[in-house]
Design a protein around this motif. Sequence first.
Motif, mmCIF file in Angstrom:
data_model
loop_
_atom_site.group_PDB
_atom_site.id
_atom_site.type_symbol
_atom_site.label_atom_id
_atom_site.label_comp_id
_atom_site.label_asym_id
_atom_site.label_seq_id
_atom_site.Cartn_x
_atom_site.Cartn_y
_atom_site.Cartn_z
ATOM 1 N N GLU A 32 47.947 25.187 39.331
ATOM 2 C CA GLU A 32 47.740 24.058 39.257
ATOM 3 C C GLU A 32 46.315 25.912 40.397
ATOM 4 O OE1 GLU A 32 48.151 21.272 41.530
ATOM 5 O OE2 GLU A 32 49.332 20.180 39.466
ATOM 6 N N LEU A 33 45.870 26.809 40.288
ATOM 7 C CA LEU A 33 45.104 27.201 40.815
ATOM 8 C C LEU A 33 44.398 28.038 39.489
ATOM 9 C CD1 LEU A 33 43.808 28.633 44.194
ATOM 10 C CD2 LEU A 33 45.373 30.162 43.641
ATOM 11 N N ILE A 34 43.161 28.223 39.946
ATOM 12 C CA ILE A 34 41.926 28.153 39.172
ATOM 13 C C ILE A 34 42.083 29.794 38.874
ATOM 14 C CG2 ILE A 34 40.144 27.917 37.556
ATOM 15 C CD1 ILE A 34 40.546 24.921 37.836
ATOM 16 N N TYR A 35 41.227 29.302 40.360
ATOM 17 C CA TYR A 35 40.649 31.137 40.844
ATOM 18 C C TYR A 35 40.607 31.330 42.386
ATOM 19 C CZ TYR A 35 36.002 29.353 41.061
ATOM 20 O OH TYR A 35 34.626 28.730 41.444
ATOM 21 N N LEU A 36 40.690 32.024 42.978
ATOM 22 C CA LEU A 36 40.074 32.706 44.489
ATOM 23 C C LEU A 36 39.219 32.678 44.579
ATOM 24 C CD1 LEU A 36 43.807 32.799 43.454
ATOM 25 C CD2 LEU A 36 43.205 32.920 45.600
ATOM 26 N N GLN A 37 38.199 32.890 45.592
ATOM 27 C CA GLN A 37 36.881 33.689 45.540
ATOM 28 C C GLN A 37 36.128 33.746 46.473
ATOM 29 O OE1 GLN A 37 33.216 31.522 43.778
ATOM 30 N NE2 GLN A 37 32.691 33.609 43.337
ATOM 31 N N GLY A 38 36.783 35.503 47.234
ATOM 32 C CA GLY A 38 36.354 35.838 48.528
ATOM 33 C C GLY A 38 34.724 35.138 49.287
ATOM 34 N N ASP A 39 35.136 35.915 50.158
ATOM 35 C CA ASP A 39 33.634 35.331 50.935
ATOM 36 C C ASP A 39 33.762 35.642 52.649
ATOM 37 O OD1 ASP A 39 31.010 34.084 51.979
ATOM 38 O OD2 ASP A 39 31.657 31.172 51.648
ATOM 39 N N GLY A 40 33.801 36.956 52.385
ATOM 40 C CA GLY A 40 34.230 37.187 53.846
ATOM 41 C C GLY A 40 35.537 37.078 54.212
ATOM 42 N N ARG A 73 42.569 40.485 39.557
ATOM 43 C CA ARG A 73 41.254 40.244 40.147
ATOM 44 C C ARG A 73 40.233 40.579 39.463
ATOM 45 N NH1 ARG A 73 41.318 42.103 45.928
ATOM 46 N NH2 ARG A 73 39.083 41.780 46.342
ATOM 47 N N VAL A 74 39.077 40.380 38.105
ATOM 48 C CA VAL A 74 38.522 40.458 37.962
ATOM 49 C C VAL A 74 37.016 41.066 38.715
ATOM 50 C CG1 VAL A 74 39.003 38.949 36.411
ATOM 51 C CG2 VAL A 74 37.433 38.558 38.411
ATOM 52 N N HIS A 75 36.961 41.011 40.472
ATOM 53 C CA HIS A 75 35.562 41.151 40.457
ATOM 54 C C HIS A 75 36.487 42.156 42.406
ATOM 55 C CE1 HIS A 75 31.696 41.858 41.992
ATOM 56 N NE2 HIS A 75 30.789 42.449 40.897
ATOM 57 N N ARG A 76 35.506 42.573 43.010
ATOM 58 C CA ARG A 76 35.986 42.663 43.994
ATOM 59 C C ARG A 76 36.150 41.214 44.915
ATOM 60 N NH1 ARG A 76 31.329 42.453 47.200
ATOM 61 N NH2 ARG A 76 29.135 42.218 46.355
ATOM 62 N N ASN A 77 35.074 40.705 44.713
ATOM 63 C CA ASN A 77 35.726 39.077 45.650
ATOM 64 C C ASN A 77 35.970 37.842 44.433
ATOM 65 O OD1 ASN A 77 33.208 38.547 43.283
ATOM 66 N ND2 ASN A 77 32.203 37.346 44.884
ATOM 67 N N SER A 78 37.045 38.357 43.098
ATOM 68 C CA SER A 78 37.488 37.019 42.821
ATOM 69 C C SER A 78 38.641 37.946 42.298
ATOM 70 C CB SER A 78 36.341 36.335 42.075
ATOM 71 O OG SER A 78 35.660 37.260 40.831
ATOM 72 N N ILE A 79 39.385 36.886 42.026
ATOM 73 C CA ILE A 79 41.187 37.129 41.191
ATOM 74 C C ILE A 79 40.672 35.490 40.207
ATOM 75 C CG2 ILE A 79 43.942 36.780 41.550
ATOM 76 C CD1 ILE A 79 43.069 37.885 44.403
ATOM 77 N N ALA A 93 25.222 47.192 29.835
ATOM 78 C CA ALA A 93 25.119 47.741 31.065
ATOM 79 C C ALA A 93 26.854 47.809 31.616
ATOM 80 C CB ALA A 93 24.197 47.723 31.865
ATOM 81 N N GLY A 94 28.215 47.828 30.711
ATOM 82 C CA GLY A 94 28.775 47.323 30.671
ATOM 83 C C GLY A 94 29.428 46.271 31.666
ATOM 84 N N LEU A 95 28.997 45.332 31.993
ATOM 85 C CA LEU A 95 28.933 44.495 33.157
ATOM 86 C C LEU A 95 29.178 42.725 31.933
ATOM 87 C CD1 LEU A 95 25.415 43.859 34.812
ATOM 88 C CD2 LEU A 95 27.947 45.284 35.852
ATOM 89 N N ASN A 102 37.554 25.229 33.844
ATOM 90 C CA ASN A 102 36.674 24.341 34.238
ATOM 91 C C ASN A 102 35.302 24.294 34.657
ATOM 92 O OD1 ASN A 102 36.445 26.547 35.715
ATOM 93 N ND2 ASN A 102 37.050 25.507 37.699
ATOM 94 N N GLY A 103 34.777 25.696 33.263
ATOM 95 C CA GLY A 103 33.659 25.584 32.770
ATOM 96 C C GLY A 103 32.733 26.718 33.963
ATOM 97 N N SER A 104 33.665 27.202 34.942
ATOM 98 C CA SER A 104 33.199 28.320 35.710
ATOM 99 C C SER A 104 33.108 29.749 34.811
ATOM 100 C CB SER A 104 34.106 28.626 37.311
ATOM 101 O OG SER A 104 34.033 27.383 37.697
ATOM 102 N N ALA A 105 31.900 30.819 35.171
ATOM 103 C CA ALA A 105 31.646 31.721 34.528
ATOM 104 C C ALA A 105 31.423 33.323 35.791
ATOM 105 C CB ALA A 105 30.665 32.228 34.183
ATOM 106 N N LEU A 106 32.644 33.824 36.053
ATOM 107 C CA LEU A 106 32.707 34.470 37.022
ATOM 108 C C LEU A 106 32.316 36.445 36.940
ATOM 109 C CD1 LEU A 106 35.931 34.015 38.901
ATOM 110 C CD2 LEU A 106 33.768 33.190 39.216
ATOM 111 N N PRO A 107 31.504 37.033 37.416
ATOM 112 C CA PRO A 107 31.511 38.549 36.475
ATOM 113 C C PRO A 107 32.377 39.436 37.026
ATOM 114 C CG PRO A 107 31.147 38.824 39.040
ATOM 115 C CD PRO A 107 31.361 36.753 38.922
#
Length: 123
Positions: A32-40, A73-79, A93-95, A102-107
Motif C-alpha cells: 500500500e506504499l506508493i512512494y517515499l520522499q526524503g526530507d533531510g 530509487r528514481v532520484h536522490r530523494n525518492s523511491i 536535457a536527459g531529465l 495517485n497523480g504525483s509526478a516525481l523527477p
Amino acid sequence: MPISNSTVSVTTDSVLQLYSRGSRQHYFPTSELIYLQGDGNYTWLHWVNRPSIIMPKTLKQLAEMLPPGKFIRVHRNSIVNCQYVERLERLKAGLGIIHLVNGSALPVSRRRWESISELLGNA
C-alpha cells in the motif's frame, strides 16, 4: 498524520511496523506504499488509502527495509513502488518524470533513467 519519535522495522511478509512512543504498534503493508520522499533526516511515506506519514529515518535507512525488486530509487530523494507507476516521461536535457497512479509526478535523475526505463519496460 505525523508519527514522531518512532522506529521502523520490516517483517518477511512485507509489512512495515511503525512504533510511536507511548502508543501501540501500527502495521502497514508495503504493497500500500506508493512512494517515499526524503526530507533531510526524515522521510515521508505516501500511502494508497491513508494519510502520509513522516518518519525520523533517512531515505537510505528505509530503503534497506523495503522488499527487494518491488521498489526503485528514481532520484536522490525518492523511491517508488513499481506497481503504482502510471508512465515515464522523457524531458529535454536527459531529465525525466515518473507519473504515479495517485497523480504525483516525481523527477527521475539522468543517470538512473536508462535502468529505470528498462526495469519498468517503458511504462
